[in-house]
Write a protein that holds these residues in place. Sequence first.
Motif, short mmCIF file in Angstrom:
data_model
loop_
_atom_site.label_atom_id
_atom_site.label_comp_id
_atom_site.label_asym_id
_atom_site.label_seq_id
_atom_site.Cartn_x
_atom_site.Cartn_y
_atom_site.Cartn_z
N TYR A 174 -10.32 4.55 -2.98
CA TYR A 174 -9.46 3.65 -2.21
C TYR A 174 -9.80 3.83 -0.74
O TYR A 174 -9.73 4.94 -0.21
CB TYR A 174 -7.98 3.96 -2.48
CG TYR A 174 -7.05 3.12 -1.65
CD1 TYR A 174 -7.03 1.72 -1.78
CD2 TYR A 174 -6.19 3.69 -0.72
CE1 TYR A 174 -6.19 0.94 -1.01
CE2 TYR A 174 -5.34 2.91 0.05
CZ TYR A 174 -5.35 1.53 -0.10
OH TYR A 174 -4.51 0.75 0.67
N THR A 175 -10.20 2.72 -0.08
CA THR A 175 -10.61 2.82 1.32
C THR A 175 -9.62 2.12 2.26
O THR A 175 -9.91 1.94 3.44
CB THR A 175 -12.02 2.20 1.51
OG1 THR A 175 -11.96 0.81 1.15
CG2 THR A 175 -13.08 2.89 0.67
N GLY A 176 -8.47 1.69 1.69
CA GLY A 176 -7.48 0.99 2.52
C GLY A 176 -6.56 1.97 3.23
O GLY A 176 -6.76 3.18 3.19
N GLU A 188 -9.29 -1.88 -5.39
CA GLU A 188 -9.60 -0.43 -5.33
C GLU A 188 -8.37 0.39 -5.70
O GLU A 188 -8.46 1.36 -6.46
CB GLU A 188 -10.00 -0.04 -3.89
CG GLU A 188 -11.36 -0.54 -3.44
CD GLU A 188 -11.62 -0.22 -1.97
OE1 GLU A 188 -12.68 -0.62 -1.48
OE2 GLU A 188 -10.79 0.44 -1.30
N HIS A 189 -7.22 -0.01 -5.15
CA HIS A 189 -5.98 0.73 -5.36
C HIS A 189 -5.60 0.74 -6.85
O HIS A 189 -5.26 1.78 -7.41
CB HIS A 189 -4.89 0.08 -4.51
CG HIS A 189 -3.64 0.90 -4.38
ND1 HIS A 189 -2.59 0.78 -5.24
CD2 HIS A 189 -3.30 1.85 -3.48
CE1 HIS A 189 -1.64 1.63 -4.87
NE2 HIS A 189 -2.04 2.29 -3.80
N ARG A 220 -9.59 -9.17 2.46
CA ARG A 220 -9.40 -7.72 2.55
C ARG A 220 -8.35 -7.26 1.54
O ARG A 220 -8.53 -6.26 0.85
CB ARG A 220 -8.95 -7.33 3.98
CG ARG A 220 -8.67 -5.83 4.09
CD ARG A 220 -8.02 -5.44 5.40
NE ARG A 220 -7.40 -4.13 5.25
CZ ARG A 220 -7.92 -3.00 5.70
NH1 ARG A 220 -9.04 -2.99 6.36
NH2 ARG A 220 -7.29 -1.84 5.49
N GLU A 262 -9.82 -6.98 -1.91
CA GLU A 262 -10.72 -5.82 -2.02
C GLU A 262 -9.92 -4.50 -2.13
O GLU A 262 -10.16 -3.69 -3.02
CB GLU A 262 -11.61 -5.79 -0.78
CG GLU A 262 -12.66 -4.70 -0.76
CD GLU A 262 -13.38 -4.68 0.60
OE1 GLU A 262 -13.85 -5.75 1.04
OE2 GLU A 262 -13.47 -3.59 1.20
N LYS A 263 -8.94 -4.33 -1.23
CA LYS A 263 -8.18 -3.08 -1.21
C LYS A 263 -7.25 -2.95 -2.41
O LYS A 263 -7.05 -1.86 -2.94
CB LYS A 263 -7.36 -2.94 0.10
CG LYS A 263 -8.17 -3.03 1.38
CD LYS A 263 -9.30 -2.03 1.43
CE LYS A 263 -10.14 -2.22 2.68
NZ LYS A 263 -11.44 -1.54 2.59
#
Length: 143
Positions: free
Chosen positions: A86-88, A74-75, A67, A70-71
């Motif tokens: 960004y989905t975190g 994105e960040h 995780r 992945e985050k």
Amino acid sequence: MVTLVKTSLFALCLFLVACATPSKAPESLYEEIGGQATIEAITNNFIKEISFNEGIYRYFEKTNIKRFREKFNEHLCVSTGGPCTYTGDTMLKVHQGQKINETDFNTTVDLLVSAMAKAGLTYPQQNRVLKVLAPMRKDMLYK
Ligand code: HEM
């Protein structure tokens, strides 16, 4: 006379070509450093650097690394102007309760700098990333 017409036609053609060429939007830092492949290289290097540093790794002992990868990807993509979402969680929520002190924060930034250098970013490019991250520092320290 013929020469004059030819010259004028040539000038007109040049003008039309110039008008028809779309002006290119300035490249984002994301594109400049090589896009998604470079973002992923930075994140992977960063995870390696963290795992080699006992003092910082202790924060990540219970972390789901899949995780985090992945985050963080994105960040970093969003921070460099890339086409991601960004989905975190917020920086405040993620780092709350960790009581990160200034020394450990600075060490982690050094690890990130090393990860960026190993991924081929120049000093100015590294500094542009750090400049975007700097305002988030207040949400991570002593929370
Ligand atoms: C340099 C600035 C930093 C950035 C941009 C950053 C960014 C992030 C991101 C994007 C995540 C994943 C969020 C999610 O899972 O929703 C994360 C998680 C985490 N960060 Fe940071 N971070 C930074 C600094 C630090 C520092 C200094 C520490 C500790 C020394 C730290 C410790 C952690 C830990 C332990 C997690 C995982 C939390 C969990 O297991 O749920 N981070 N960080």
